[in-house]
Design a protein around this motif. Sequence first.
Motif, PDB file in Angstrom:
ATOM      1  N   UNK A  35      10.383   1.728  14.503  1.00  0.00           N
ATOM      2  CA  UNK A  35      11.216   0.596  14.073  1.00  0.00           C
ATOM      3  C   UNK A  35      10.672  -0.014  12.793  1.00  0.00           C
ATOM      4  N   UNK A  36       9.343  -0.137  12.720  1.00  0.00           N
ATOM      5  CA  UNK A  36       8.713  -0.672  11.508  1.00  0.00           C
ATOM      6  C   UNK A  36       9.027   0.211  10.305  1.00  0.00           C
ATOM      7  N   UNK A  37       8.883   1.527  10.483  1.00  0.00           N
ATOM      8  CA  UNK A  37       9.140   2.467   9.382  1.00  0.00           C
ATOM      9  C   UNK A  37      10.602   2.429   8.949  1.00  0.00           C
ATOM     10  N   UNK A  38      11.516   2.354   9.913  1.00  0.00           N
ATOM     11  CA  UNK A  38      12.940   2.292   9.587  1.00  0.00           C
ATOM     12  C   UNK A  38      13.266   1.022   8.814  1.00  0.00           C
ATOM     13  N   UNK A  39      12.643  -0.085   9.209  1.00  0.00           N
ATOM     14  CA  UNK A  39      12.872  -1.353   8.508  1.00  0.00           C
ATOM     15  C   UNK A  39      12.342  -1.286   7.084  1.00  0.00           C
ATOM     16  N   UNK A  40      11.153  -0.717   6.925  1.00  0.00           N
ATOM     17  CA  UNK A  40      10.574  -0.578   5.587  1.00  0.00           C
ATOM     18  C   UNK A  40      11.410   0.384   4.742  1.00  0.00           C
ATOM     19  N   UNK A  41      11.939   1.423   5.374  1.00  0.00           N
ATOM     20  CA  UNK A  41      12.811   2.345   4.655  1.00  0.00           C
ATOM     21  C   UNK A  41      14.045   1.647   4.139  1.00  0.00           C
ATOM     22  N   UNK A  87       0.820  -1.215   0.000  1.00  0.00           N
ATOM     23  CA  UNK A  87       0.000   0.000   0.000  1.00  0.00           C
ATOM     24  C   UNK A  87       0.855   1.265   0.000  1.00  0.00           C
ATOM     25  N   UNK A  88       2.161   1.096   0.016  1.00  0.00           N
ATOM     26  CA  UNK A  88       3.068   2.239   0.133  1.00  0.00           C
ATOM     27  C   UNK A  88       3.550   2.692  -1.242  1.00  0.00           C
ATOM     28  N   UNK A  89       3.505   3.992  -1.448  1.00  0.00           N
ATOM     29  CA  UNK A  89       4.084   4.582  -2.652  1.00  0.00           C
ATOM     30  C   UNK A  89       5.464   5.117  -2.280  1.00  0.00           C
ATOM     31  N   UNK A  90       6.533   4.568  -2.850  1.00  0.00           N
ATOM     32  CA  UNK A  90       7.897   4.963  -2.460  1.00  0.00           C
ATOM     33  C   UNK A  90       8.142   6.463  -2.500  1.00  0.00           C
ATOM     34  N   UNK A  91       7.574   7.165  -3.484  1.00  0.00           N
ATOM     35  CA  UNK A  91       7.818   8.604  -3.604  1.00  0.00           C
ATOM     36  C   UNK A  91       7.257   9.393  -2.423  1.00  0.00           C
ATOM     37  N   UNK A  92       6.224   8.854  -1.781  1.00  0.00           N
ATOM     38  CA  UNK A  92       5.589   9.542  -0.659  1.00  0.00           C
ATOM     39  C   UNK A  92       5.900   8.862   0.673  1.00  0.00           C
ATOM     40  N   UNK A  93       6.927   8.033   0.681  1.00  0.00           N
ATOM     41  CA  UNK A  93       7.227   7.252   1.876  1.00  0.00           C
ATOM     42  C   UNK A  93       7.592   8.146   3.061  1.00  0.00           C
ATOM     43  N   UNK A  94       8.444   9.146   2.858  1.00  0.00           N
ATOM     44  CA  UNK A  94       8.855  10.024   3.956  1.00  0.00           C
ATOM     45  C   UNK A  94       7.660  10.770   4.554  1.00  0.00           C
ATOM     46  N   UNK A  95       6.757  11.229   3.697  1.00  0.00           N
ATOM     47  CA  UNK A  95       5.552  11.904   4.177  1.00  0.00           C
ATOM     48  C   UNK A  95       4.713  10.950   5.015  1.00  0.00           C
ATOM     49  N   UNK A  96       4.568   9.706   4.536  1.00  0.00           N
ATOM     50  CA  UNK A  96       3.771   8.713   5.259  1.00  0.00           C
ATOM     51  C   UNK A  96       4.408   8.375   6.603  1.00  0.00           C
ATOM     52  N   UNK A  97       5.734   8.323   6.634  1.00  0.00           N
ATOM     53  CA  UNK A  97       6.434   8.050   7.891  1.00  0.00           C
ATOM     54  C   UNK A  97       6.161   9.161   8.905  1.00  0.00           C
ATOM     55  N   UNK A  98       6.261  10.397   8.447  1.00  0.00           N
ATOM     56  CA  UNK A  98       6.002  11.538   9.332  1.00  0.00           C
ATOM     57  C   UNK A  98       4.568  11.522   9.850  1.00  0.00           C
ATOM     58  N   UNK A  99       3.602  11.331   8.967  1.00  0.00           N
ATOM     59  CA  UNK A  99       2.195  11.359   9.361  1.00  0.00           C
ATOM     60  C   UNK A  99       1.843  10.186  10.276  1.00  0.00           C
ATOM     61  N   UNK A 111      14.202  -1.505   3.349  1.00  0.00           N
ATOM     62  CA  UNK A 111      13.739  -2.342   2.230  1.00  0.00           C
ATOM     63  C   UNK A 111      13.616  -1.525   0.952  1.00  0.00           C
ATOM     64  N   UNK A 112      13.154  -0.284   1.096  1.00  0.00           N
ATOM     65  CA  UNK A 112      12.931   0.581  -0.065  1.00  0.00           C
ATOM     66  C   UNK A 112      14.183   1.365  -0.463  1.00  0.00           C
ATOM     67  N   UNK A 113      15.290   1.112   0.228  1.00  0.00           N
ATOM     68  CA  UNK A 113      16.560   1.808  -0.043  1.00  0.00           C
ATOM     69  C   UNK A 113      16.465   3.310   0.190  1.00  0.00           C
ATOM     70  N   UNK A 114      15.626   3.715   1.150  1.00  0.00           N
ATOM     71  CA  UNK A 114      15.531   5.118   1.540  1.00  0.00           C
ATOM     72  C   UNK A 114      16.682   5.427   2.491  1.00  0.00           C
ATOM     73  N   UNK A 115      17.315   6.579   2.315  1.00  0.00           N
ATOM     74  CA  UNK A 115      18.439   6.968   3.166  1.00  0.00           C
ATOM     75  C   UNK A 115      18.034   6.906   4.638  1.00  0.00           C
ATOM     76  N   UNK A 116      18.796   6.202   5.483  1.00  0.00           N
ATOM     77  CA  UNK A 116      18.420   6.067   6.897  1.00  0.00           C
ATOM     78  C   UNK A 116      18.352   7.391   7.630  1.00  0.00           C
ATOM     79  N   UNK A 117      19.179   8.378   7.230  1.00  0.00           N
ATOM     80  CA  UNK A 117      19.128   9.672   7.933  1.00  0.00           C
ATOM     81  C   UNK A 117      17.852  10.440   7.575  1.00  0.00           C
ATOM     82  N   UNK A 118      17.353  10.259   6.341  1.00  0.00           N
ATOM     83  CA  UNK A 118      16.089  10.895   5.968  1.00  0.00           C
ATOM     84  C   UNK A 118      14.921  10.241   6.698  1.00  0.00           C
ATOM     85  N   UNK A 119      14.933   8.925   6.710  1.00  0.00           N
ATOM     86  CA  UNK A 119      13.869   8.188   7.394  1.00  0.00           C
ATOM     87  C   UNK A 119      13.897   8.493   8.890  1.00  0.00           C
TER      88      UNK A 119
END
Length: 430
Positions: free
Chosen positions: A125-131, A92-104, A133-141
């Motif tokens: 912890x769940x969001x960091x793990x998913x980040x 259900x996650x859109x990678x482009x909006x992942x950071x916004x979803x994490x914040x919300x 998986x999606x190769x999102x920069x850990x400092x951004x997440x």
Amino acid sequence: MEFAVLGLFCGILILCIVCNVSIIYALLAGFVIFGCYAKKKGFSVKEILHMAGEGIWKVRNILITFMLIGMLTALWRQAGTIPAIICYTIHFIKPSFFLLMVFLLNSLVSVLTGTSFGTAATVGVVCATMGSVLSVSPWLCGGAILSGIFFGDRCSPVSTSALLVSELTETSIYRNIRNMVRSALIPFVLVCILYTMVGMRTSHTQELPDLTGVFHQEFRIVWWTLLPALVILTLSVAQLGVKISMLASIAVALVLCVWIQGMPLMELPHILIFGFHSENAEIASMLDGGGIVSMLRVGAIVCLSSSYSGIFEKTGILDGIQTTVESLAQKTFPFLAILLTSAAASAIACNQTLAIMLTQQLCARTERDKERFANDLEDSVVILAPMIPWSIAGVVPLTAVGAPQSSILFAFFLYLLPLCRVLDGIRKKG
């Protein structure tokens, strides 16, 4: 003399950070410095140690919470709770909006539960793990998680920091929340825009991987494994207390580790103490972590920094600073004086609770309107504390989610809220 003592301590802190030396050494040096100051004031060594012990005793509940966080983050991994949440939600996650979803998401859960540490240890912890998986920069997440958990920590009716501010200022927490929502509206919208823009412009995995097969190598993924998350969320919303909610979640997770995941009872103490570790390299890169040991460093920081509070109280080292703060408020405007004071208090206190108490004590006469003063505290020290690299307010959540300290740079909400308040104060002053 007081300014020289505090300045020496801050200088040592900065030197440790620049030289990449553990701040625990700086805190130990601080204990010696403040102990020598107390000795010069006429206190005996026995009295100084007693003062330090009183300060540590005041934060015993925080130390217990750290231990529970360590156990909880390990068991959520071992019980399959985090893998199950990821498998059920990742599509259900859109990678482009992942950071916004994490914040919300972290904002919502922290408002409901009232705990920044608890939110980081679970949803974070769940969001960091998913980040990962999606190769999102850990400092951004990590920055998005930090922004979210302190949005709720600031304005939740069950937040310990909000309750503390309400008690210290003798104001209604619900009226305070109404004022906080107003002052945070523009920063909140700006943060959402920023995380959307950053998320769309940074690199990440375009196609979501199917992790079900990977996790099935080590876990049974069934809906029962979601129970620890449902328990802590339900009990937190019911306002039964953070520790009770965590203990209940831990108890359920322990049963699932044995009943669902087939873990031998004799191995549970090792998991609780040293955390979860997988022999599967792919799973290990996403899930390894947690355990009481992971909280030892932050526990040491809390003990050392809290030992200062008793010394400060008995020696009156901060009394002369109060006059300076009042003078600054008159020359500029109250919020700016409170903000600068809270920055210094957070740097010295190294934890949010003591920083709030010190700021309230030093700035009590800068703003006569109690509700306005309460809002000023919430918009300054409450969210400024996690921005101090050596403060446990930021160190604990980032440790729990496994994010680097550089994540503080991307916790946009922590910057924008006080910045908007300062700009508003300049406008009104002018």
